[in-house]
Motif scaffolding. Structure first.
Motif, mmCIF file in Angstrom:
data_model
loop_
_atom_site.group_PDB
_atom_site.id
_atom_site.type_symbol
_atom_site.label_atom_id
_atom_site.label_comp_id
_atom_site.label_asym_id
_atom_site.label_seq_id
_atom_site.Cartn_x
_atom_site.Cartn_y
_atom_site.Cartn_z
ATOM 1 N N LEU A 29 -59.003 29.026 16.389
ATOM 2 C CA LEU A 29 -58.975 28.416 15.169
ATOM 3 C C LEU A 29 -59.585 29.402 14.096
ATOM 4 N N ARG A 30 -60.849 30.137 14.554
ATOM 5 C CA ARG A 30 -61.571 31.104 13.590
ATOM 6 C C ARG A 30 -60.721 32.017 13.301
ATOM 7 N N GLU A 31 -60.015 32.582 14.243
ATOM 8 C CA GLU A 31 -59.098 33.712 13.843
ATOM 9 C C GLU A 31 -57.819 33.272 13.098
ATOM 10 N N THR A 32 -57.363 32.071 13.431
ATOM 11 C CA THR A 32 -56.158 31.748 12.579
ATOM 12 C C THR A 32 -56.684 31.649 11.122
ATOM 13 N N VAL A 33 -57.617 30.926 10.841
ATOM 14 C CA VAL A 33 -58.142 30.700 9.651
ATOM 15 C C VAL A 33 -58.476 32.032 8.689
ATOM 16 N N SER A 34 -59.047 33.011 9.294
ATOM 17 C CA SER A 34 -59.262 34.468 9.125
ATOM 18 C C SER A 34 -58.072 35.181 8.579
ATOM 19 N N GLU A 35 -57.130 34.927 9.573
ATOM 20 C CA GLU A 35 -55.661 35.474 9.133
ATOM 21 C C GLU A 35 -55.274 34.909 7.983
ATOM 22 N N ALA A 36 -55.321 33.736 7.749
ATOM 23 C CA ALA A 36 -54.735 32.882 6.711
ATOM 24 C C ALA A 36 -55.555 33.219 5.374
ATOM 25 N N LEU A 37 -56.867 33.498 5.439
ATOM 26 C CA LEU A 37 -57.689 33.998 4.252
ATOM 27 C C LEU A 37 -57.361 35.353 3.846
ATOM 28 N N SER A 38 -57.137 36.233 4.821
ATOM 29 C CA SER A 38 -56.718 37.552 4.532
ATOM 30 C C SER A 38 -55.464 37.853 3.950
ATOM 31 N N THR A 39 -54.701 36.921 3.904
ATOM 32 C CA THR A 39 -53.263 36.760 2.979
ATOM 33 C C THR A 39 -53.332 36.240 1.886
ATOM 34 N N GLY A 40 -54.582 35.932 1.259
ATOM 35 C CA GLY A 40 -54.878 35.357 -0.016
ATOM 36 C C GLY A 40 -54.723 33.947 0.055
ATOM 37 N N ARG A 41 -54.507 32.981 1.165
ATOM 38 C CA ARG A 41 -54.414 31.704 1.291
ATOM 39 C C ARG A 41 -55.831 31.008 1.428
ATOM 40 N N THR A 42 -56.419 30.844 0.266
ATOM 41 C CA THR A 42 -57.898 30.485 0.477
ATOM 42 C C THR A 42 -58.050 29.105 0.590
ATOM 43 N N ARG A 43 -57.059 28.107 0.518
ATOM 44 C CA ARG A 43 -57.216 26.969 0.304
ATOM 45 C C ARG A 43 -56.561 26.433 1.844
ATOM 46 N N ILE A 44 -57.416 26.056 2.754
ATOM 47 C CA ILE A 44 -57.054 25.641 3.988
ATOM 48 C C ILE A 44 -57.142 24.275 4.358
ATOM 49 N N VAL A 45 -55.889 23.747 5.056
ATOM 50 C CA VAL A 45 -55.772 22.547 5.649
ATOM 51 C C VAL A 45 -55.689 22.707 7.100
ATOM 52 N N VAL A 46 -56.588 21.967 7.898
ATOM 53 C CA VAL A 46 -56.573 21.767 9.381
ATOM 54 C C VAL A 46 -56.165 20.451 9.755
ATOM 55 N N ASP A 47 -54.765 20.364 10.041
ATOM 56 C CA ASP A 47 -54.092 19.258 10.728
ATOM 57 C C ASP A 47 -54.535 18.824 11.962
ATOM 58 N N PHE A 48 -55.340 17.663 11.976
ATOM 59 C CA PHE A 48 -56.018 17.188 13.474
ATOM 60 C C PHE A 48 -54.986 16.245 13.885
ATOM 61 N N SER A 49 -53.693 16.054 13.666
ATOM 62 C CA SER A 49 -53.026 15.030 14.240
ATOM 63 C C SER A 49 -52.597 15.256 15.839
ATOM 64 N N GLY A 50 -52.610 16.491 15.882
ATOM 65 C CA GLY A 50 -52.277 16.822 17.550
ATOM 66 C C GLY A 50 -53.808 17.163 18.170
ATOM 67 N N ILE A 51 -54.625 17.095 17.641
ATOM 68 C CA ILE A 51 -56.231 17.427 18.379
ATOM 69 C C ILE A 51 -56.698 16.063 18.837
ATOM 70 N N ASP A 52 -56.589 15.813 19.956
ATOM 71 C CA ASP A 52 -57.293 14.575 20.860
ATOM 72 C C ASP A 52 -58.661 14.709 21.233
ATOM 73 N N PHE A 53 -59.319 15.707 20.887
ATOM 74 C CA PHE A 53 -60.717 16.048 21.394
ATOM 75 C C PHE A 53 -61.402 17.232 20.920
ATOM 76 N N VAL A 54 -62.625 16.820 20.134
ATOM 77 C CA VAL A 54 -63.430 18.130 19.593
ATOM 78 C C VAL A 54 -64.846 17.849 20.181
ATOM 79 N N ASP A 55 -65.380 19.090 20.603
ATOM 80 C CA ASP A 55 -66.905 19.085 20.735
ATOM 81 C C ASP A 55 -67.705 19.850 19.950
ATOM 82 N N SER A 56 -68.892 20.041 20.297
ATOM 83 C CA SER A 56 -69.984 20.766 19.378
ATOM 84 C C SER A 56 -69.300 22.191 19.054
ATOM 85 N N SER A 57 -68.613 22.868 20.050
ATOM 86 C CA SER A 57 -68.235 23.939 19.823
ATOM 87 C C SER A 57 -67.125 24.072 18.786
#
Length: 110
Positions: A29-57
């Motif tokens: 996720l960090r790498e993907t966001v970093s790549e998007a930022l490097s292309t000038g896309r500074t407004r990021i939306v993370v779509d969680f519809s397919g994420i069924d679990f998240v932990d502290s990391s």
């Protein structure tokens, strides 16, 4: 887990993944966001519809991505969080920092 990026206009990137956002996938996720930022896309939306679990990391990765987006002059928002993701955000009080939206389009439809 692999994340996919879809550009929306010139400044927005919608990032989607499926599965578990945990210690194993947080760096992707960090790498993907970093790549998007490097292309000038500074407004990021993370779509969680397919994420069924998240932990502290995963939460740590989200906060790191939020910080990176803000340092680049943008922001990070989340869309369509599942029930488990919503519960973790509420328990950690991160729902106050990372506002949830019903859809990717709604996140930056202001």
């Amino acid at each position: 887990m692999k994340f996919e990026t879809s550009p929306i206009g010139d400044t927005i990137a919608a990032i989607r993944g499926a599965g578990r956002l945990n210690m194993v996938s947080a760096s992707a996720l960090r790498e993907t966001v970093s790549e998007a930022l490097s292309t000038g896309r500074t407004r990021i939306v993370v779509d969680f519809s397919g994420i069924d679990f998240v932990d502290s990391s995963g939460l740590g990765a989200l906060i790191g991505c939020l910080k990176s987006a803000r340092q680049a002059g943008g922001d990070l928002r989340i869309a369509q969080p599942t029930a488990q993701v919503t519960m973790v955000l509420q328990l950690s009080n991160l729902d106050r920092v990372l506002k949830s939206y019903n859809s990717t389009e709604e996140a930056y439809g202001e």
